[in-house]
Motif scaffolding. Structure first.
Motif, PDB file in Angstrom:
ATOM      1  N   GLU A  68       0.879  -1.185   0.000  1.00 46.80           N
ATOM      2  CA  GLU A  68       0.000   0.000   0.000  1.00 46.80           C
ATOM      3  C   GLU A  68       0.905   1.219   0.000  1.00 46.80           C
ATOM      4  O   GLU A  68       2.040   1.149   0.480  1.00 46.80           O
ATOM      5  N   PRO A  69       0.402   2.378  -0.467  1.00 50.94           N
ATOM      6  CA  PRO A  69       1.253   3.576  -0.517  1.00 50.94           C
ATOM      7  C   PRO A  69       1.809   3.974   0.852  1.00 50.94           C
ATOM      8  O   PRO A  69       1.149   3.792   1.876  1.00 50.94           O
ATOM      9  N   SER A  70       3.013   4.513   0.837  1.00 50.69           N
ATOM     10  CA  SER A  70       3.646   5.010   2.060  1.00 50.69           C
ATOM     11  C   SER A  70       4.784   5.940   1.677  1.00 50.69           C
ATOM     12  O   SER A  70       5.501   5.673   0.707  1.00 50.69           O
ATOM     13  N   THR A  71       4.940   6.999   2.417  1.00 48.25           N
ATOM     14  CA  THR A  71       6.156   7.814   2.312  1.00 48.25           C
ATOM     15  C   THR A  71       6.954   7.666   3.604  1.00 48.25           C
ATOM     16  O   THR A  71       8.096   7.206   3.604  1.00 48.25           O
ATOM     17  N   ARG A  72       6.352   8.057   4.728  1.00 44.92           N
ATOM     18  CA  ARG A  72       7.060   8.083   6.005  1.00 44.92           C
ATOM     19  C   ARG A  72       7.513   6.719   6.486  1.00 44.92           C
ATOM     20  O   ARG A  72       8.675   6.522   6.831  1.00 44.92           O
ATOM     21  N   THR A  73       6.561   5.786   6.569  1.00 43.40           N
ATOM     22  CA  THR A  73       6.877   4.528   7.252  1.00 43.40           C
ATOM     23  C   THR A  73       7.948   3.760   6.482  1.00 43.40           C
ATOM     24  O   THR A  73       8.935   3.288   7.062  1.00 43.40           O
ATOM     25  N   ARG A  74       7.750   3.669   5.176  1.00 40.95           N
ATOM     26  CA  ARG A  74       8.728   2.912   4.384  1.00 40.95           C
ATOM     27  C   ARG A  74      10.106   3.576   4.438  1.00 40.95           C
ATOM     28  O   ARG A  74      11.106   2.930   4.760  1.00 40.95           O
ATOM     29  N   VAL A  88       6.111  -4.941   6.863  1.00 42.26           N
ATOM     30  CA  VAL A  88       5.062  -5.216   5.878  1.00 42.26           C
ATOM     31  C   VAL A  88       3.896  -4.261   6.017  1.00 42.26           C
ATOM     32  O   VAL A  88       3.358  -4.089   7.119  1.00 42.26           O
ATOM     33  N   ARG A  89       3.484  -3.669   4.919  1.00 44.10           N
ATOM     34  CA  ARG A  89       2.224  -2.919   4.865  1.00 44.10           C
ATOM     35  C   ARG A  89       1.340  -3.530   3.783  1.00 44.10           C
ATOM     36  O   ARG A  89       1.772  -3.744   2.652  1.00 44.10           O
ATOM     37  N   HIS A  90       0.086  -3.780   4.165  1.00 47.70           N
ATOM     38  CA  HIS A  90      -0.867  -4.377   3.218  1.00 47.70           C
ATOM     39  C   HIS A  90      -2.272  -3.932   3.590  1.00 47.70           C
ATOM     40  O   HIS A  90      -2.542  -3.621   4.752  1.00 47.70           O
ATOM     41  N   GLU A 133      -4.086  -2.137  12.559  1.00 46.88           N
ATOM     42  CA  GLU A 133      -3.140  -1.467  13.470  1.00 46.88           C
ATOM     43  C   GLU A 133      -1.937  -0.890  12.713  1.00 46.88           C
ATOM     44  O   GLU A 133      -1.670  -1.255  11.553  1.00 46.88           O
ATOM     45  N   HIS A 134      -1.214  -0.051  13.436  1.00 48.52           N
ATOM     46  CA  HIS A 134       0.037   0.529  12.919  1.00 48.52           C
ATOM     47  C   HIS A 134       0.928   0.715  14.159  1.00 48.52           C
ATOM     48  O   HIS A 134       1.133   1.832  14.630  1.00 48.52           O
ATOM     49  N   PRO A 135       1.444  -0.411  14.677  1.00 45.88           N
ATOM     50  CA  PRO A 135       2.119  -0.342  15.982  1.00 45.88           C
ATOM     51  C   PRO A 135       3.350   0.555  16.040  1.00 45.88           C
ATOM     52  O   PRO A 135       3.570   1.230  17.052  1.00 45.88           O
ATOM     53  N   THR A 136       4.142   0.591  14.969  1.00 48.70           N
ATOM     54  CA  THR A 136       5.371   1.403  15.061  1.00 48.70           C
ATOM     55  C   THR A 136       5.039   2.891  15.052  1.00 48.70           C
ATOM     56  O   THR A 136       5.739   3.695  15.659  1.00 48.70           O
ATOM     57  N   GLN A 137       3.941   3.259  14.376  1.00 51.37           N
ATOM     58  CA  GLN A 137       3.497   4.654  14.423  1.00 51.37           C
ATOM     59  C   GLN A 137       3.079   5.020  15.849  1.00 51.37           C
ATOM     60  O   GLN A 137       3.425   6.089  16.367  1.00 51.37           O
ATOM     61  N   ALA A 138       2.351   4.106  16.492  1.00 53.98           N
ATOM     62  CA  ALA A 138       1.892   4.391  17.865  1.00 53.98           C
ATOM     63  C   ALA A 138       3.073   4.510  18.824  1.00 53.98           C
ATOM     64  O   ALA A 138       3.052   5.339  19.739  1.00 53.98           O
ATOM     65  N   HIS A 167      -0.192  14.526  14.318  1.00 45.20           N
ATOM     66  CA  HIS A 167      -0.873  13.917  13.166  1.00 45.20           C
ATOM     67  C   HIS A 167       0.092  12.859  12.623  1.00 45.20           C
ATOM     68  O   HIS A 167       1.285  13.152  12.473  1.00 45.20           O
ATOM     69  N   PRO A 168      -0.403  11.665  12.309  1.00 52.83           N
ATOM     70  CA  PRO A 168       0.542  10.662  11.770  1.00 52.83           C
ATOM     71  C   PRO A 168       1.002  11.030  10.355  1.00 52.83           C
ATOM     72  O   PRO A 168       2.010  10.513   9.890  1.00 52.83           O
ATOM     73  N   LEU A 169       0.250  11.918   9.691  1.00 49.47           N
ATOM     74  CA  LEU A 169       0.495  12.333   8.308  1.00 49.47           C
ATOM     75  C   LEU A 169       0.314  11.135   7.358  1.00 49.47           C
ATOM     76  O   LEU A 169       0.510  10.016   7.791  1.00 49.47           O
ATOM     77  N   PRO A 170      -0.031  11.287   6.112  1.00 50.91           N
ATOM     78  CA  PRO A 170      -0.196  12.579   5.466  1.00 50.91           C
ATOM     79  C   PRO A 170      -1.481  13.296   5.915  1.00 50.91           C
ATOM     80  O   PRO A 170      -2.465  12.659   6.196  1.00 50.91           O
ATOM     81  N   ARG A 171      -1.391  14.642   5.951  1.00 49.04           N
ATOM     82  CA  ARG A 171      -2.614  15.427   6.168  1.00 49.04           C
ATOM     83  C   ARG A 171      -3.172  15.784   4.789  1.00 49.04           C
ATOM     84  O   ARG A 171      -2.399  15.992   3.851  1.00 49.04           O
TER      85      ARG A 171
HETATM   86  N1   CP Z   1       2.152   7.780   9.090  1.00 54.09           N
HETATM   87  C1   CP Z   1       2.186   6.974   8.006  1.00 54.09           C
HETATM   88  O1   CP Z   1       1.883   5.778   8.096  1.00 54.09           O
HETATM   89  O2   CP Z   1       2.564   7.590   6.871  1.00 54.09           O
HETATM   90  P1   CP Z   1       2.828   6.866   5.468  1.00 54.09           P
HETATM   91  O3   CP Z   1       1.485   6.336   4.992  1.00 54.09           O
HETATM   92  O4   CP Z   1       3.420   7.882   4.572  1.00 54.09           O
HETATM   93  O5   CP Z   1       3.760   5.704   5.734  1.00 54.09           O
END
Ligand code: CP
Length: 309
Positions: A54-60, A107-109, A135-140, A267-271
């Motif tokens: 799935e799309p990601s900028t920050r987490t990946r 992994v993100r899916h 969930e998104h444990p590492t963000q938390a 905010h976890p972003l993206p906003r």
């Molecule tokens: N916070 C967060 O999960 O951002 P990304 O979707 O860009 O990874």
């Protein structure tokens, strides 16, 4: 889960407070590397598989930065279309393949439970980097780390979570972690996007005081921390339903200055539009500092599951 070596990080629900404190302390130790003040080759020879379907900028990029700044290397999939999932391969088979190449996988899916599924068969640690609306444990973890850094404590705080609490996986994981502290939660959403009962039941069981409301301004008046979230367009079956809710809450500089100028804004972003750009200049706007903290927290997690911290 007091010894992290070889362990999966799939959910924050079962994470104990001692483990949480250990991760926070380790992140503090890694901050010098995350902040580019020092270099390290602690994870030299180790490989992270960064699997983002799935799309990601920050987490990946945060996981990949964390691995590379500790001297490790990264193999990556960005988007299902470039992988054999597009040919019908299952996530479980993918996990059994990747374990031959890497030492740990993030992994993100889009499917809730996808990381759990892969962890069942993988012989290497699996880190859930976001599973659908689960969930998104590492963000938390980086959120808790940020709250503590910004406010100097977590205990005793009133924390408002605002927006799409139904599909927003970060607030699910964050709620589980906040249940370790003496906090008050204000859960602000339209009724159609309210926090799932599984999580409010958990909060009630842990005797965490919480209030459910649609009124953001009232929450802002009382909150030490306001955690805004995006309405998760990709989870809606009906585009009209998304259009109805996408601008339901917009936090502006004017609202903050009127009601609570000392509030921390996260905010976890993206906003998309839920925090006005004019909020960015306020001292309390912590969302880009949150991103920075994510590298140290993910360094800590990688080093811990690989037995190097
Ligand atoms: N916070 C967060 O999960 O951002 P990304 O979707 O860009 O990874």
């Amino acid at each position: 889960m007091s010894d992290f070596l070889g362990k999966d990080i799939l959910s924050t629900k079962g994470m104990g407070k001692v483990d949480l404190e250990k991760i926070m302390e380790t992140a503090d130790e890694f901050a010098v590397f995350a902040n580019k003040e020092k270099s390290s080759d602690l994870l030299k020879g180790k490989v992270l598989a960064s699997l983002f379907y799935e799309p990601s900028t920050r987490t990946r990029l945060s996981f990949e930065t964390a691995m590379q700044r500790l001297g490790g290397s990264v193999i990556t999939v960005s988007g299902a279309e470039g992988s054999s999932l597009a040919k019908g391969e299952t996530l479980r088979d993918t996990a059994r393949v990747i374990e031959n190449f890497a030492d740990v996988m993030a992994v993100r899916h889009s499917l809730q439970g996808s990381a759990d599924d892969m962890a069942e068969v993988a012989g290497i640690p699996v880190i859930n980097a976001g599973d659908g609306h689960g969930e998104h444990p590492t963000q938390a973890l980086l959120d808790i780390y940020t709250i503590n850094k910004e406010r100097g404590r977590v205990d005793g705080l009133t924390i408002a979570m605002v927006g799409d609490l139904k599909y927003g996986r970060t607030v699910h994981s964050l709620s589980y972690l906040l249940a370790h502290f003496g906090v008050k939660l204000i859960l602000v959403s339209p009724d159609q996007l309210k926090m799932p009962a599984e999580i409010t039941d958990f909060l009630a069981e842990k005797k965490i005081e919480f209030e459910v409301t649609e009124n953001m301004d009232d929450a802002v008046k009382h909150a030490h921390v306001c955690y805004m979230t995006r309405v998760q367009q990709e989870r809606f079956d009906d585009p009209a339903e998304y259009e109805r809710f996408k601008n339901f809450y917009v936090l502006t500089k004017e609202i903050i200055e009127k009601y609570n100028s000392k509030m921390t804004i996260m905010h976890p972003l993206p906003r998309i539009g839920e925090i006005s750009l004019n909020v960015d200049d306020l001292d309390g706007a912590a969302y880009f500092r949150q991103v920075k903290n994510g590298v140290a927290v993910r360094m800590a997690l990688l080093a811990m599951v690989l037995g190097k911290a």
